[in-house]
Scaffold this motif. Structure first.
Motif, PDB file in Angstrom:
ATOM      1  N   LEU A   1      31.410 -30.102 -33.489  1.00 43.26           N
ATOM      2  CA  LEU A   1      31.252 -29.419 -34.772  1.00 43.26           C
ATOM      3  C   LEU A   1      32.352 -29.789 -35.762  1.00 43.26           C
ATOM      4  CD1 LEU A   1      30.100 -25.978 -33.398  1.00 43.26           C
ATOM      5  CD2 LEU A   1      28.782 -27.424 -34.965  1.00 43.26           C
ATOM      6  N   LEU A   2      33.572 -30.001 -35.287  1.00 41.94           N
ATOM      7  CA  LEU A   2      34.647 -30.404 -36.195  1.00 41.94           C
ATOM      8  C   LEU A   2      34.403 -31.791 -36.782  1.00 41.94           C
ATOM      9  CD1 LEU A   2      37.920 -29.129 -34.496  1.00 41.94           C
ATOM     10  CD2 LEU A   2      36.765 -28.213 -36.513  1.00 41.94           C
ATOM     11  N   LYS A   3      33.617 -32.607 -36.086  1.00 50.63           N
ATOM     12  CA  LYS A   3      33.288 -33.948 -36.575  1.00 50.63           C
ATOM     13  C   LYS A   3      32.055 -33.949 -37.474  1.00 50.63           C
ATOM     14  CE  LYS A   3      35.265 -35.998 -32.454  1.00 50.63           C
ATOM     15  NZ  LYS A   3      34.955 -36.535 -31.138  1.00 50.63           N
TER      16      LYS A   3
ATOM     17  N   TYR B   1      33.021 -28.136 -45.418  1.00 50.50           N
ATOM     18  CA  TYR B   1      33.112 -26.690 -45.641  1.00 50.50           C
ATOM     19  C   TYR B   1      34.524 -26.187 -45.314  1.00 50.50           C
ATOM     20  CZ  TYR B   1      32.148 -21.676 -45.071  1.00 50.50           C
ATOM     21  OH  TYR B   1      32.181 -20.299 -45.159  1.00 50.50           O
ATOM     22  N   ILE B   2      35.058 -26.618 -44.174  1.00 50.67           N
ATOM     23  CA  ILE B   2      36.399 -26.191 -43.754  1.00 50.67           C
ATOM     24  C   ILE B   2      37.442 -26.676 -44.757  1.00 50.67           C
ATOM     25  CG2 ILE B   2      38.207 -26.537 -42.003  1.00 50.67           C
ATOM     26  CD1 ILE B   2      35.926 -26.458 -39.895  1.00 50.67           C
ATOM     27  N   GLU B   3      37.353 -27.940 -45.175  1.00 51.47           N
ATOM     28  CA  GLU B   3      38.312 -28.474 -46.142  1.00 51.47           C
ATOM     29  C   GLU B   3      38.251 -27.715 -47.467  1.00 51.47           C
ATOM     30  OE1 GLU B   3      37.960 -32.695 -46.693  1.00 51.47           O
ATOM     31  OE2 GLU B   3      39.341 -33.078 -45.030  1.00 51.47           O
TER      32      GLU B   3
ATOM     33  N   LEU C   1      24.820 -25.669 -44.515  1.00 48.71           N
ATOM     34  CA  LEU C   1      25.176 -25.371 -43.127  1.00 48.71           C
ATOM     35  C   LEU C   1      24.198 -24.366 -42.545  1.00 48.71           C
ATOM     36  CD1 LEU C   1      29.045 -24.823 -43.217  1.00 48.71           C
ATOM     37  CD2 LEU C   1      27.830 -26.744 -42.235  1.00 48.71           C
ATOM     38  N   THR C   2      23.900 -24.523 -41.274  1.00 46.01           N
ATOM     39  CA  THR C   2      23.117 -23.486 -40.592  1.00 46.01           C
ATOM     40  C   THR C   2      24.024 -22.261 -40.460  1.00 46.01           C
ATOM     41  OG1 THR C   2      23.850 -24.120 -38.385  1.00 46.01           O
ATOM     42  CG2 THR C   2      21.862 -25.230 -39.247  1.00 46.01           C
ATOM     43  N   ASP C   3      23.428 -21.120 -40.245  1.00 47.40           N
ATOM     44  CA  ASP C   3      24.215 -19.896 -40.086  1.00 47.40           C
ATOM     45  C   ASP C   3      25.213 -20.021 -38.940  1.00 47.40           C
ATOM     46  OD1 ASP C   3      22.895 -18.728 -42.204  1.00 47.40           O
ATOM     47  OD2 ASP C   3      21.497 -17.595 -40.950  1.00 47.40           O
ATOM     48  N   LYS C   4      24.783 -20.654 -37.851  1.00 46.59           N
ATOM     49  CA  LYS C   4      25.648 -20.778 -36.671  1.00 46.59           C
ATOM     50  C   LYS C   4      26.827 -21.716 -36.946  1.00 46.59           C
ATOM     51  CE  LYS C   4      25.020 -20.815 -31.690  1.00 46.59           C
ATOM     52  NZ  LYS C   4      24.098 -21.045 -30.592  1.00 46.59           N
ATOM     53  N   LYS C   5      26.580 -22.821 -37.668  1.00 45.17           N
ATOM     54  CA  LYS C   5      27.662 -23.744 -38.002  1.00 45.17           C
ATOM     55  C   LYS C   5      28.650 -23.086 -38.969  1.00 45.17           C
ATOM     56  CE  LYS C   5      25.389 -28.219 -37.359  1.00 45.17           C
ATOM     57  NZ  LYS C   5      24.969 -29.463 -38.057  1.00 45.17           N
TER      58      LYS C   5
ATOM     59  N   VAL D   1      32.885 -20.249 -29.176  1.00 46.38           N
ATOM     60  CA  VAL D   1      32.490 -19.083 -28.382  1.00 46.38           C
ATOM     61  C   VAL D   1      32.185 -17.906 -29.314  1.00 46.38           C
ATOM     62  CG1 VAL D   1      33.289 -17.372 -26.699  1.00 46.38           C
ATOM     63  CG2 VAL D   1      33.738 -19.796 -26.301  1.00 46.38           C
ATOM     64  N   LYS D   2      33.059 -17.658 -30.291  1.00 43.24           N
ATOM     65  CA  LYS D   2      32.853 -16.549 -31.230  1.00 43.24           C
ATOM     66  C   LYS D   2      31.571 -16.734 -32.047  1.00 43.24           C
ATOM     67  CE  LYS D   2      36.873 -14.135 -31.150  1.00 43.24           C
ATOM     68  NZ  LYS D   2      36.976 -12.726 -30.928  1.00 43.24           N
ATOM     69  N   ALA D   3      31.194 -17.999 -32.279  1.00 43.65           N
ATOM     70  CA  ALA D   3      29.994 -18.281 -33.072  1.00 43.65           C
ATOM     71  C   ALA D   3      28.721 -18.204 -32.231  1.00 43.65           C
ATOM     72  CB  ALA D   3      30.113 -19.652 -33.720  1.00 43.65           C
ATOM     73  N   GLY D   4      28.884 -17.990 -30.927  1.00 43.97           N
ATOM     74  CA  GLY D   4      27.707 -17.810 -30.084  1.00 43.97           C
ATOM     75  C   GLY D   4      27.342 -19.001 -29.209  1.00 43.97           C
TER      76      GLY D   4
END
Length: 143
Positions: A42-44, A51-53, A4-8, A26-29
């Motif tokens: 991003l959720l897709k 990563y989330i799972e 993952l990129t830092d932003k993702k 928004v919090k991620a920039g």
């Protein structure tokens, strides 16, 4: 799997706390103007989703929470909400709080818990593909 990129990763970490893709974006920039669509996209994303799972699974194991635990809790909540409780009112004659003879229960809580149990068990199927046969006759009646 790609890293993952830092932003993702930042988005995913915020999503795990907020459970709201727009706010997490928004919090991620990401821009507030495009946060809704970015969050949805991003959720897709395969890597973000994985990563989330993975993080959710680690959290569930750490807490010793599984589907059976959740279902048992929902059943307890539903049962508790369905318990009738007497309505207590002030009686001006005796100047005391007394039972009115009526009973109340938390129908909203009971309905929500029961709905979540049903959803988990697959009792409600969303069917976006609806086939409808409509007979249409086209006539040329232009005068």
């Amino acid at each position: 799997m790609m890293a993952l990129t830092d932003k993702k990763k930042l988005f995913a970490d915020h999503y795990l706390v907020l459970l709201n893709a727009t706010e997490a974006a928004v919090k991620a920039g990401y821009s507030e103007k495009t946060a809704y669509s970015q969050g949805s996209r991003l959720l897709k994303d395969v890597e973000v989703h994985a990563y989330i799972e993975e993080k959710q699974q680690v959290r569930a194991e750490k807490l010793s929470v599984d589907a059976d635990w959740v279902l048992k809790r929902l059943m307890e909540i539903s049962d508790r909400c369905m318990t009738a409780e007497p309505v207590i009112e002030f009686n001006p004659d005796t100047r005391q709080m007394e039972e009115s003879g009526e009973y109340k229960f938390d129908s909203t809580g009971a309905n929500r818990a029961t709905e979540l149990i049903g959803k988990h068990l697959g009792m409600f199927k969303d069917s976006p593909n609806v086939n409808v046969n409509v007979g249409v006759t086209i006539t040329d009646d232009i005068k």
